[in-house]
Each structure stands twice: as C-alpha cells, then as structure tokens.
Design a protein around this motif. Structure first.
Motif, PDB file in Angstrom:
ATOM      1  N   GLU A  63     -11.626  -6.151   2.788  1.00 41.98           N
ATOM      2  CA  GLU A  63     -12.466  -6.589   1.675  1.00 41.98           C
ATOM      3  C   GLU A  63     -13.790  -5.835   1.614  1.00 41.98           C
ATOM      4  OE1 GLU A  63     -10.948  -8.483   3.812  1.00 41.98           O
ATOM      5  OE2 GLU A  63      -9.931 -10.170   2.851  1.00 41.98           O
ATOM      6  N   ASN A 104      -8.648   6.853  -0.569  1.00 42.81           N
ATOM      7  CA  ASN A 104      -8.034   6.878   0.762  1.00 42.81           C
ATOM      8  C   ASN A 104      -7.859   8.328   1.186  1.00 42.81           C
ATOM      9  OD1 ASN A 104      -6.223   6.824   2.965  1.00 42.81           O
ATOM     10  ND2 ASN A 104      -5.374   4.879   2.265  1.00 42.81           N
ATOM     11  N   THR A 161      -2.514  -4.594  -0.846  1.00 47.24           N
ATOM     12  CA  THR A 161      -2.721  -4.021  -2.173  1.00 47.24           C
ATOM     13  C   THR A 161      -4.121  -4.358  -2.667  1.00 47.24           C
ATOM     14  OG1 THR A 161      -2.055  -5.905  -3.562  1.00 47.24           O
ATOM     15  CG2 THR A 161      -0.293  -4.553  -2.617  1.00 47.24           C
ATOM     16  N   GLU A 162      -4.500  -3.743  -3.782  1.00 52.61           N
ATOM     17  CA  GLU A 162      -5.826  -3.999  -4.362  1.00 52.61           C
ATOM     18  C   GLU A 162      -5.962  -5.430  -4.880  1.00 52.61           C
ATOM     19  OE1 GLU A 162      -4.599  -2.078  -8.723  1.00 52.61           O
ATOM     20  OE2 GLU A 162      -6.330  -1.328  -7.609  1.00 52.61           O
ATOM     21  N   HIS A 163      -4.824  -6.121  -4.998  1.00 53.35           N
ATOM     22  CA  HIS A 163      -4.844  -7.505  -5.481  1.00 53.35           C
ATOM     23  C   HIS A 163      -4.856  -8.521  -4.337  1.00 53.35           C
ATOM     24  CE1 HIS A 163      -4.068  -5.804  -9.397  1.00 53.35           C
ATOM     25  NE2 HIS A 163      -2.948  -5.258  -8.963  1.00 53.35           N
ATOM     26  N   GLN A 177     -14.341  -0.542  -3.605  1.00 52.72           N
ATOM     27  CA  GLN A 177     -13.144  -0.590  -4.444  1.00 52.72           C
ATOM     28  C   GLN A 177     -12.731   0.786  -4.932  1.00 52.72           C
ATOM     29  OE1 GLN A 177     -13.588  -3.426  -7.603  1.00 52.72           O
ATOM     30  NE2 GLN A 177     -13.511  -5.188  -6.236  1.00 52.72           N
ATOM     31  N   GLN A 178     -13.698   1.636  -5.145  1.00 55.80           N
ATOM     32  CA  GLN A 178     -13.389   2.957  -5.677  1.00 55.80           C
ATOM     33  C   GLN A 178     -13.118   3.974  -4.581  1.00 55.80           C
ATOM     34  OE1 GLN A 178     -16.284   1.505  -5.665  1.00 55.80           O
ATOM     35  NE2 GLN A 178     -17.906   2.903  -5.059  1.00 55.80           N
ATOM     36  N   ASP A 181       0.857  -1.180   0.000  1.00 62.13           N
ATOM     37  CA  ASP A 181       0.000   0.000   0.000  1.00 62.13           C
ATOM     38  C   ASP A 181       0.897   1.235   0.000  1.00 62.13           C
ATOM     39  OD1 ASP A 181      -1.647   2.171   0.647  1.00 62.13           O
ATOM     40  OD2 ASP A 181      -2.905   1.011   2.003  1.00 62.13           O
TER      41      ASP A 181
END
Length: 258
Positions: free
Chosen positions: A243, A251, A201-203, A247-248, A13
C-alpha cells in the motif's frame, strides 16, 4: 509433436508469471484461459494464436469442466501446441489435476508449469507471512467449499487444531460459518484474521480483525479474496509494504513481460 502445457499464471500481478509459463504463452497455437488470468499476459501470445475463454465465476461457468477437458484433447489431437492458462497454481484448487488426467487417458503429452498460488502471494502482498519463527510453524491451504460427502465437522476440527495458519480459498460467502466453526473447534474469538481481495493487483484491499469482528468489518469484501487466520496476521501492522508504493511507480522488472 503436439503437447499441452497446464500453466499457473500466478495470482494477478502480471510480473509474477514464471519464465517457463511466459514461454508457454508465447509458443502456443491455442490458449485456453481462465477468468482470473491477468489479460496483459495474453498480449504475449502470437498474432495467430487462438484464444479460448474458459472463465468460471461462482454461479456462472462459460464452459463446464468436461467441455474444457474435451477442448484440450481436441486441439492437441489436431497437432497444436496448447497452453491451458490458469490463475494461481494449476494444482492448488485449480482443477489442473483433472485436466491432466483427461490428457493422460488419451495418451496426450503434457507438462505442468507451477505458478505462484494466491494462498502465499495475497498474504505476502498484504504484509502477512504465512509462517514465522515466532508465530507459526505450520500452514494449511484449505477450501471454504468442501467436497460433497465428507464429514465437515471432522475436517474442520482436524485443520483448526493442527495448524497455526489457515489460508482459506473460496470462503467469502461462507465467512460467518467459517468463523463459527473456528470458535467451535477451539480457536479463540480474539484470533487475528484478514481478508485480502484481489491480492497482488492494483485493486487489492485488505481488511483485518478478529474471528469475532471480521464478519462486520469485511461486509464489503467480495470474491476473489483470500482469508488468512492466525497470529501471523498481527505482523501486517509492521510489514505492510504494498500500500505504501506510489500508485504510478513503474515496476523495474515489468519488462520481463511486454
């Protein structure tokens, strides 16, 4: 006078870089960076900063460690401010100690800038505290790849019996062997275990199970992943938070970088 900053870039991150680490990036004449460093951090470098990729994957090293040590010394002796940017924390399975030794032997000034290690951050983002008053009063950070020449059985027996929580780096390919050792040295087959891939991370993906079931459940998980063993893994059921973030979602602290 030139100086080398050995900087932990954090676990992935971009916002988990320290303020001191960010300053070291912004002030550098040269940055030597690793594969797992978030590329967005390099945007903070000056326009004239030289970027040198030093990435290492399990079977593919762009530069040997001795070559990296040599470059750090070479650039510093040219009078440049050098930032060695490493994923996680440079002194936690990051070989930062070896790089500091090389600089020390040449009399080159350096500073260590600690970073957030994935052994703490990846479980936290998965909703797993590595210690908890009701479940764990001790934690060990260990490598799934043991140093040549050690008695592996004695090593595993020691950590398995003495620690409540195990955070295992670089262990995905050896997961079947790790689970076998855990049981052989006293852990129940029902002990909770989690694998957190691309933590923070986003993954990010997290798979949980028990020592007896995790190999099958985690068959699609690859490196980089953190393995967490212990009763604290049960807390993920109630504490998982990452989770659930949209997602959008922007931060609110992202402007620290960029």
């Amino acid at each position: 006078m030139s100086k080398v900053f050995i900087v932990g870039a954090g676990p992935g991150d971009v916002d988990l870089i320290t303020v001191k680490g960010l300053k070291a990036i912004q002030q550098a004449d040269v940055i030597l960076y690793d594969r797992l460093v978030n590329q967005e951090l390099l945007d903070e470098a000056g326009e004239r900063t030289e970027l040198v990729y030093c990435g290492k994957s399990p079977n593919n090293h762009s530069l040997s460690q001795s070559s990296i040590n040599g470059l750090l010394c070479k650039f510093a002796l040219q009078g440049k401010t050098v930032t060695r940017l490493k994923g996680g924390d440079p002194f936690v399975f990051g070989r930062g100690g070896e790089e500091a030794e090389a600089l020390s032997k040449r009399g080159i000034p350096y500073e260590i800038v600690p970073g957030i290690t994935s052994g703490i951050a990846a479980p936290a983002y998965a909703g797993i505290p590595v210690t908890h008053r009701d479940f764990s009063s001790s934690v060990a950070f260990i490598s799934g790849v043991s140093k040549l020449g050690i008695d592996e059985e004695a090593y595993w027996e020691s950590v398995v019996k003495s620690m409540d929580t195990l955070c295992i780096y670089m262990g995905v390919k050896k997961l079947p062997d790790i689970c076998e050792r855990l049981i052989r040295h006293g852990r129940s087959a029902d002990t909770p275990i989690a694998l957190v891939q691309w933590g923070t991370t986003e993954h990010q993906q997290t798979v949980t199970g028990t020592v007896s079931t995790i190999v099958e459940k985690a068959k699609d998980i690859a490196n980089p992943s953190m393995i967490v063993v212990g009763e604290v893994v049960k807390l993920r059921d109630s504490l998982q938070w990452f989770e659930s973030l949209p997602q959008q979602e922007e931060n609110p602290f992202h402007q620290v970088v960029g």
